[in-house]
Design an enzyme around this catalytic site. Structure first.
Site, PDB file in Angstrom:
ATOM      1  N   ASP A   1       0.857  -1.178   0.000  1.00  0.00           N
ATOM      2  CA  ASP A   1       0.000   0.000   0.000  1.00  0.00           C
ATOM      3  C   ASP A   1       0.893   1.227   0.000  1.00  0.00           C
ATOM      4  O   ASP A   1       2.075   1.169   0.356  1.00  0.00           O
ATOM      5  CB  ASP A   1      -0.913  -0.032   1.231  1.00  0.00           C
ATOM      6  CG  ASP A   1      -2.086   0.925   1.101  1.00  0.00           C
ATOM      7  OD1 ASP A   1      -2.230   1.525   0.010  1.00  0.00           O
ATOM      8  OD2 ASP A   1      -2.830   1.095   2.074  1.00  0.00           O
TER       9      ASP A   1
ATOM     10  N   ASP B   1      -3.767   7.392  -3.355  1.00  0.00           N
ATOM     11  CA  ASP B   1      -5.029   8.095  -3.551  1.00  0.00           C
ATOM     12  C   ASP B   1      -5.339   8.965  -2.344  1.00  0.00           C
ATOM     13  O   ASP B   1      -4.629   8.941  -1.337  1.00  0.00           O
ATOM     14  CB  ASP B   1      -6.161   7.083  -3.773  1.00  0.00           C
ATOM     15  CG  ASP B   1      -6.262   6.091  -2.627  1.00  0.00           C
ATOM     16  OD1 ASP B   1      -5.219   5.548  -2.199  1.00  0.00           O
ATOM     17  OD2 ASP B   1      -7.380   5.842  -2.137  1.00  0.00           O
TER      18      ASP B   1
ATOM     19  N   CYS C   1      -5.197 -23.664  18.913  1.00  0.00           N
ATOM     20  CA  CYS C   1      -6.159 -23.982  19.968  1.00  0.00           C
ATOM     21  C   CYS C   1      -6.125 -25.446  20.373  1.00  0.00           C
ATOM     22  O   CYS C   1      -6.424 -25.788  21.525  1.00  0.00           O
ATOM     23  CB  CYS C   1      -7.570 -23.601  19.519  1.00  0.00           C
ATOM     24  SG  CYS C   1      -7.747 -21.833  19.194  1.00  0.00           S
TER      25      CYS C   1
ATOM     26  N   CYS D   1     -12.457 -24.330  19.035  1.00  0.00           N
ATOM     27  CA  CYS D   1     -11.762 -24.333  17.747  1.00  0.00           C
ATOM     28  C   CYS D   1     -10.753 -25.472  17.740  1.00  0.00           C
ATOM     29  O   CYS D   1     -10.224 -25.851  18.793  1.00  0.00           O
ATOM     30  CB  CYS D   1     -11.066 -22.986  17.539  1.00  0.00           C
ATOM     31  SG  CYS D   1      -9.982 -22.910  16.102  1.00  0.00           S
TER      32      CYS D   1
END
Length: 529
Positions: free
Chosen positions: A88, A123, A284, A279
């Site tokens: 970016d 931008d 996990c 999970c």
């Protein structure tokens, strides 16, 4: 740039973006990497997470490494990653702080020099709370910078850096449309919807649907679309359904710093997990909650960040498989039930069902039945909407009479015992098939001709509870009336059903449809002569 589309479902697609350092299979999520600080070794992104793409910030690299980044082997040497890297340009810092001290032409060239595979022009992001005058300026300035970048860096070279053109406009759909159309004329490699982060943070998914749909509708379908800042699995299927291919997010680490534990259906605080992790990811499944709670804070953050990234990437893989199977709508509806605001966004898709249908395949080699959870499913599923339009416009018959029967629960409809009995009576009376169109009235498909009742998806669906009332009831009535008028039948007869509201039959009777009951079945052929 080569973007190869391999499969479709809704407006989503599986594709391949070819870059200098390999192929990115889409839909894809690029985890955001801070080159100065990572919660776990950077080698994990390739070694364990197997990501096709990562994203980092060229402005931060310039501020901290300058030209030394080239001495370290460019962006790939600096991060120690051999897979494609997207950079970016610093627009997020402009959104956060209002200004950065770098020239827009320079930062694009810097991304090129450090070997970025996919670069983004600098931008001017449109903040949600900015005035429309300010947003107009940001759109105009972004377009100006895109024109310069296209002239300076879009050379015909297959080995060049791919360039991303952001689309701005904030929540102003007219400005998003202008920004998208202007960017599309410049033929960039990839397009991106800019500045949606604040919208997503507020769970304003309805507004996000408008923004995504308008931007996507004005960019060529052959071009990949990126959604900046989208990283929670709860909304990824929504974005993919609207035609977005790439995502980037730092949510895996940002949530982890607050000890927030991402799941496909939402987010938990680790402090709320009492006995076991819900999970089975590698993190996990390797530690119990008691041991985890006794770890130093930085180690806890690292493990949560890894778990979060596993879950997000799992959702991306699940979405790709849903596209292959043709069940993306099913996944989207399941995820939409996880939050009321997300469900409202699903309902909003009704406004853009034509966009969803644009790429949605009529059928696939391996057919999966569609699930219809509620009445809103019938409005946003393009397979249902497409069928209704086809029958309304393309079903032609010279038969002078029509018999409307209630759609039975058994499918295909002609295999129902009561239907077979009615057809036998019509044949014995000498009116079928020569004189009568037999159609089934349905709360899902509205009208189904007997001859087509085996066609996909008319027999390949499962429905939940669909209540026929209000707007839905009136739409079915209007549809049937238009269908009848277009075909100029001498007489239309409808068999009344207790499962439908009395208002339905009263409205049709008022418009000349003859109502009959079960007691009339044995002599029903008499009404067809």
């Amino acid at each position: 740039m080569t973007f190869e589309i391999l499969d479709h479902d809704l407006h989503g697609r599986i594709g391949r973006i070819y870059t200098r350092h390999g192929v990115v299979e889409t839909p894809a999520l690029a985890p955001v990497i801070n080159p100065l600080k990572s919660p776990f070794p950077l080698e994990y992104f390739e070694k364990y997470f197997k990501v096709d793409l990562v994203i980092t910030n060229a402005y931060i690299i310039w501020r901290n490494y300058g030209w030394k980044a080239l001495e370290k082997g460019g962006i790939h040497g600096l991060l120690g990653i051999s897979r494609p890297i997207m950079t970016d340009s610093g627009a997020y810092q402009i959104l956060e702080y209002g200004y950065i001290d770098v020239d827009p032409d320079f930062i694009v060239n810097y991304q090129k020099l450090i070997g970025s595979d996919i670069g983004v022009i600098l931008d001017i992001p449109s903040g949600v709370r900015e005035t429309k005058y300010s947003v107009k300026w940001s759109v105009k300035e972004t377009i100006r910078r895109e024109v310069r970048a296209s002239l300076l860096y879009m050379e015909e070279d297959k080995e060049r850096m791919l360039l991303v053109a952001p689309i701005q406009g904030g929540v102003n759909l007219d400005l998003i449309r202008i920004s998208a159309r202007s960017a599309a004329r410049l033929n960039f490699d990839i397009y991106a919807l800019g500045s949606p982060t604040q919208i997503m943070e507020n769970y304003d998914f309805e507004t996000l649907v408008d923004m995504m749909a308008v931007a996507r509708a004005n960019i060529p379908i052959s071009k990949p679309m990126h959604l900046f800042g989208a990283g929670h699995p709860i909304m990824l299927s929504l974005a993919v359904a609207l035609g977005y291919d790439l995502f980037d997010s730092a949510s895996y680490i940002l949530y982890a710093r607050n000890e927030r534990y991402i799941l496909p259906e939402g987010t938990l605080r680790v402090s709320e997990i009492r006995r076991e992790f819900p999970c089975e990811c590698p993190v996990c499944s390797s530690i119990d909650i008691e041991t985890f709670n006794n770890l130093p804070k930085e180690e806890r953050i690292s493990k949560i960040a890894q778990h979060n990234l596993y879950i997000i990437l799992r959702e991306i893989r699940l979405i790709r498989e849903a596209i292959r199977e043709g069940t993306l709508m099913r996944l989207l509806e399941l995820r939409s039930k996880a939050h009321p605001y997300l469900y409202r966004a699903l309902v909003k898709l009704r406004k853009y069902v034509k966009l969803l249908e644009r790429s949605d395949p009529i059928t696939k080699p391996s057919i999966h039945g569609i699930f219809i959870f509620d009445v809103n499913s019938t409005y946003v599923n393009p397979k249902i909407v497409r069928y209704r339009e086809w029958i309304k416009k393309r079903f032609f018959s010279e038969r002078p009479y029509a018999l409307l029967l209630p759609a039975p629960k058994i499918r295909p409809y002609h295999s129902d015992k009561k239907v077979r009995e009615i057809i036998r009576i019509l044949k014995n009376g000498g009116v079928y098939p020569r004189n009568v169109d037999v159609l089934f009235y349905s709360k899902i498909f509205y009208l189904v001709p007997l001859e087509l009742c085996e066609m996909y998806p008319l027999s390949q669906f499962e429905e939940g509870f669909i209540k026929i009332e209000g707007e839905n009831l009136m739409e079915i009535i209007k549809y049937i009336i238009k269908f009848i008028k277009k075909r100029s039948y001498k007489r239309v007869v409808i068999l009344q059903s207790e499962d439908w509201p009395l208002k339905f039959f009263k409205e049709l009777e008022r418009r000349g449809v003859m109502i009959v009951t079960r007691e009339d079945i044995k002599r029903i052929y008499q009404y067809m002569t």
